[in-house]
Write an enzyme that holds these catalytic residues in place. Structure first.
Site, PDB file in Angstrom:
ATOM      1  N   CYS A  30      -5.784 -34.347  58.878  1.00 38.17           N
ATOM      2  CA  CYS A  30      -6.740 -34.720  57.853  1.00 38.17           C
ATOM      3  C   CYS A  30      -7.072 -33.542  56.952  1.00 38.17           C
ATOM      4  CB  CYS A  30      -8.030 -35.202  58.496  1.00 38.17           C
ATOM      5  SG  CYS A  30      -7.759 -36.493  59.702  1.00 38.17           S
ATOM      6  N   GLY A  57      -3.456 -36.295  54.421  1.00 41.14           N
ATOM      7  CA  GLY A  57      -3.818 -37.622  54.907  1.00 41.14           C
ATOM      8  C   GLY A  57      -3.781 -38.628  53.779  1.00 41.14           C
ATOM      9  N   ASN A 131     -11.335 -32.455  60.953  1.00 38.87           N
ATOM     10  CA  ASN A 131      -9.896 -32.273  61.041  1.00 38.87           C
ATOM     11  C   ASN A 131      -9.609 -31.700  62.426  1.00 38.87           C
ATOM     12  OD1 ASN A 131      -7.489 -29.979  59.513  1.00 38.87           O
ATOM     13  ND2 ASN A 131      -7.148 -31.876  60.593  1.00 38.87           N
ATOM     14  N   GLY A 132      -8.878 -32.453  63.241  1.00 48.19           N
ATOM     15  CA  GLY A 132      -8.563 -31.971  64.589  1.00 48.19           C
ATOM     16  C   GLY A 132      -8.573 -33.101  65.594  1.00 48.19           C
ATOM     17  N   CYS A 264      -2.652 -22.776  64.069  1.00 49.91           N
ATOM     18  CA  CYS A 264      -1.482 -23.664  64.139  1.00 49.91           C
ATOM     19  C   CYS A 264      -0.309 -23.113  63.319  1.00 49.91           C
ATOM     20  CB  CYS A 264      -1.880 -25.033  63.609  1.00 49.91           C
ATOM     21  SG  CYS A 264      -0.484 -26.149  63.409  1.00 49.91           S
ATOM     22  N   TYR A 270       4.988 -26.780  57.718  1.00 51.23           N
ATOM     23  CA  TYR A 270       5.051 -28.070  57.056  1.00 51.23           C
ATOM     24  C   TYR A 270       3.719 -28.582  56.516  1.00 51.23           C
ATOM     25  CZ  TYR A 270       5.242 -33.190  56.775  1.00 51.23           C
ATOM     26  OH  TYR A 270       5.122 -34.486  56.363  1.00 51.23           O
ATOM     27  N   SER A 311       8.900 -29.774  51.412  1.00 48.10           N
ATOM     28  CA  SER A 311       8.517 -28.761  52.391  1.00 48.10           C
ATOM     29  C   SER A 311       9.668 -27.831  52.763  1.00 48.10           C
ATOM     30  CB  SER A 311       7.911 -29.408  53.633  1.00 48.10           C
ATOM     31  OG  SER A 311       8.729 -30.460  54.066  1.00 48.10           O
ATOM     32  N   ASP A 373      15.728 -27.675  55.941  1.00 49.12           N
ATOM     33  CA  ASP A 373      14.528 -28.499  56.118  1.00 49.12           C
ATOM     34  C   ASP A 373      13.517 -27.732  56.963  1.00 49.12           C
ATOM     35  OD1 ASP A 373      12.840 -30.613  55.793  1.00 49.12           O
ATOM     36  OD2 ASP A 373      13.997 -32.052  56.957  1.00 49.12           O
ATOM     37  N   ASP A 374      12.259 -28.211  56.934  1.00 51.96           N
ATOM     38  CA  ASP A 374      11.215 -27.489  57.662  1.00 51.96           C
ATOM     39  C   ASP A 374      11.301 -27.698  59.157  1.00 51.96           C
ATOM     40  OD1 ASP A 374       9.103 -29.866  58.258  1.00 51.96           O
ATOM     41  OD2 ASP A 374       9.999 -30.120  56.294  1.00 51.96           O
ATOM     42  N   CYS A 410       1.689 -32.335  70.204  1.00 52.15           N
ATOM     43  CA  CYS A 410       0.494 -31.584  69.826  1.00 52.15           C
ATOM     44  C   CYS A 410      -0.742 -32.348  70.285  1.00 52.15           C
ATOM     45  CB  CYS A 410       0.459 -31.413  68.310  1.00 52.15           C
ATOM     46  SG  CYS A 410      -1.050 -30.618  67.726  1.00 52.15           S
ATOM     47  N   CYS A 461      -0.918 -20.661  67.638  1.00 49.58           N
ATOM     48  CA  CYS A 461      -0.557 -21.743  68.558  1.00 49.58           C
ATOM     49  C   CYS A 461       0.910 -22.067  68.309  1.00 49.58           C
ATOM     50  CB  CYS A 461      -1.402 -22.990  68.306  1.00 49.58           C
ATOM     51  SG  CYS A 461      -0.858 -24.377  69.344  1.00 49.58           S
ATOM     52  N   CYS A 464       3.875 -26.723  70.405  1.00 45.12           N
ATOM     53  CA  CYS A 464       4.872 -27.783  70.211  1.00 45.12           C
ATOM     54  C   CYS A 464       6.292 -27.215  70.204  1.00 45.12           C
ATOM     55  CB  CYS A 464       4.582 -28.594  68.958  1.00 45.12           C
ATOM     56  SG  CYS A 464       4.409 -27.613  67.492  1.00 45.12           S
TER      57      CYS A 464
HETATM   58  S1  SF4 Z   1       0.932 -27.767  69.041  1.00 47.30           S
HETATM   59 FE1  SF4 Z   1       2.143 -27.314  67.196  1.00 47.30          FE
HETATM   60  S2  SF4 Z   1       1.283 -28.654  65.601  1.00 47.30           S
HETATM   61 FE2  SF4 Z   1      -0.217 -28.568  67.281  1.00 47.30          FE
HETATM   62  S3  SF4 Z   1      -1.630 -26.920  66.758  1.00 47.30           S
HETATM   63 FE3  SF4 Z   1      -0.045 -26.025  68.046  1.00 47.30          FE
HETATM   64  S4  SF4 Z   1       1.518 -25.279  66.591  1.00 47.30           S
HETATM   65 FE4  SF4 Z   1       0.193 -26.706  65.490  1.00 47.30          FE
END
Ligand code: SF4
Length: 502
Positions: A30, A57, A131-132, A264, A270, A311, A373-374, A410, A461, A464
């Site tokens: 979002c 979003g 957002n989250g 993130c 992306y 992207s 691509d991303d 994620c 982070c 993923c």
């Molecule tokens: S898991 Fe991936 S998409 Fe989710 S916050 Fe961590 S880096 Fe970002």
């Protein structure tokens, strides 16, 4: 800036109670925007702020304003430009507002879930734009007194009620005392009758920035929104920080202890617009560097480098620069349709690919092409692009991906599918190469991507990409399960909880 009104205490994190895995993906990302300004048309500025955050979003949008006595909202499903018109913007009179653009999924795209979430209380009002994703939302719902009837299927509303029930004379004190109860990702802008409260989880997963516009203050997801409304960037809201914006100006209430910063990494890959800046890094430049590093890590002979727009564009430019292979346009994108990162239904995804890109056949014919691509999530879009280019007579189609394989879902507000639907969780790179029909496939290494971000490695982070989550997530809440089709589940918190703990 005013001095801390009350000092940050040690986190009083409650014992974690894990719920069973839902088996469903989390699908929500979002954009949020808030402004406080007595001399400006806050609703109109919020509209243009949200308009520039549309990429975060596209399935719903809303704006809530305060005139000092009451809050008024306009919300709807669809793009920002289709939810609002001149009449609706003119009806939103006040001196502070918050807005939200929403991305959701099957079962979740309902008007009741469009934000801002507004709590209508006996003598007061409180609204939130979030957002989250709150991982322990269901556990928190269990603690709510029964009179706190939830009107939506949103973790944000649960947050609102938890805050409302927390100790504190003012809303900001309530935010502070409840803060450590929320596990997961939250960048929030809240609106009371007379102030904005912006706060960000202690990990700092999702972005939140501050800006100034001729004496008015703005807080929003990305700096591109500040640029769009002509505001000056002040700084980012720090992880764990609570900010209040009111008639006295902008002041920080301090930070709740940050355990581990985890911005993130996917925002750079992306999610964010290339013209936004996080951690002093312009997203476009991060992507360009990632393309350059990828060219060094995985070179291949070709006639041209092309991007999957938009992207992949910055990274393709970087790949071309580092490899010396000319950059060119081959895929012409229809820019008037939504993104296809994850569309709600398979048939819509199929259509999305067909109508989204039109290849320049005359340029493709006989060429060895590198497509940049991303990321690759399910692999279905890339498979179609490869087939499309081969049908146009491309001699070779090489794929270069400017992020590592996405192997894990994620839990922090991004709509990655379930692990079993992530192609990289079940296939090797060679197998994916074969599946998408490319002549070669290579991904950027995780170290390469971190290096491109120029953010300290331990402040990102990367879950993923490597499955290492900065907090326990097993069985944690995901919005799309919560957003059940069953309205009974939505209206009865206890019943809903049993769905998760059984
Ligand atoms: S898991 Fe991936 S998409 Fe989710 S916050 Fe961590 S880096 Fe970002």
């Amino acid at each position: 800036m005013r001095k801390n009104s009350f000092s940050a205490k040690k986190s009083t994190r409650p014992e974690r109670v894990f719920l069973k895995p839902s088996g469903n993906p989390l699908r929500d990302k979002c954009g949020i925007f808030g402004i406080y300004g007595k001399e400006v048309d806050v609703a109109r500025i919020s509209f243009f702020g949200l308009y520039s955050l549309q990429h975060r979003g596209q399935e719903g949008a809303g704006i809530t304003v305060t005139d000092g006595k009451k809050l008024k909202s306009v919300k709807g499903l669809g793009l920002v430009s289709s939810v609002f018109d001149e009449e609706k913007i003119n009806s939103l009179k006040g001196f502070a507002s918050i807005g939200h653009t929403r991305y959701s999924t099957t079962g979740g795209n309902k008007l009741c879930n469009v934000q801002p979430v507004v709590l209508n209380l006996k003598d007061d009002v409180f609204a939130l734009a979030h957002n989250g994703n709150i991982i322990n939302a269901m556990d928190l719902a269990k603690t709510l007194p029964s009179q706190d009837k939830l009107s939506s299927t949103s973790d944000t509303e649960i947050m609102g009620w938890i805050i409302k029930n927390s100790k504190g004379k003012s809303w900001e004190e309530k935010v502070f005392t409840s803060f450590s109860q929320f596990q997961g990702a939250f960048s929030i802008i809240a609106l009371t009758k007379n102030k904005l409260i912006a706060f960000r989880d202690s990990y700092g997963f999702r972005p939140l920035v501050l800006g100034e516009l001729n004496g008015s203050y703005i807080t929003c997801s990305e700096t591109c929104a500040l640029d769009t409304v002509g505001a000056k960037f002040i700084r980012e809201v720090a992880p764990g920080e609570i900010i209040v914006i009111d008639e006295k100006g902008i002041h920080s209430l301090g930070k709740v202890r940050s355990i581990k910063k985890s911005f993130c990494l996917f925002e750079y890959v992306y999610l964010a617009r290339p013209d936004s800046i996080f951690n002093k890094q312009l997203v476009h430049q991060v992507r360009q560097r990632s393309g350059e590093i990828l060219a060094h890590e995985s070179p291949v002979g070709a006639d041209m480098v092309v991007a999957v727009p938009d992207s992949g564009t910055s990274a393709a430019i970087g790949y071309s620069k580092a490899s010396g292979i000319p950059y060119g346009e081959v895929l012409i994108k229809n820019r008037y349709i939504g993104r296809t990162f994850i569309q709600p239904e398979q048939h819509i995804r199929d259509m999305g690919v067909r109508i989204k890109f039109n290849p320049l056949k005359e340029i493709v014919k006989g060429k060895r092409i590198i497509i940049v691509d991303d990321s690759i999530v399910r692999g279905t879009t890339m498979k179609k692009i490869v087939k499309m280019l081969k049908n146009c007579g491309a001699k070779k189609v090489h794929i270069r991906v400017c992020s590592p394989p996405v192997t894990d879902p994620c839990y922090f507000g991004i709509d990655t599918p379930d692990k079993k639907k992530l192609i990289a969780s079940k296939m090797t790179v060679k197998e994916i190469e074969k599946f998408i029909g490319a002549d070669s496939l290579a991904y950027l290494s995780l170290n390469g991507l971190k290096k491109a971000s120029r953010v300290k490695s331990d402040e990102l982070c990367t879950s993923c990409f490597d499955g290492k989550y900065p907090m326990p997530v097993a069985g944690g809440f995901r919005k799309d399960v919560f957003e059940s089709e069953d309205t009974n589940l939505r209206m009865n918190p206890n019943q809903r909880i049993s769905k998760f703990v059984d």
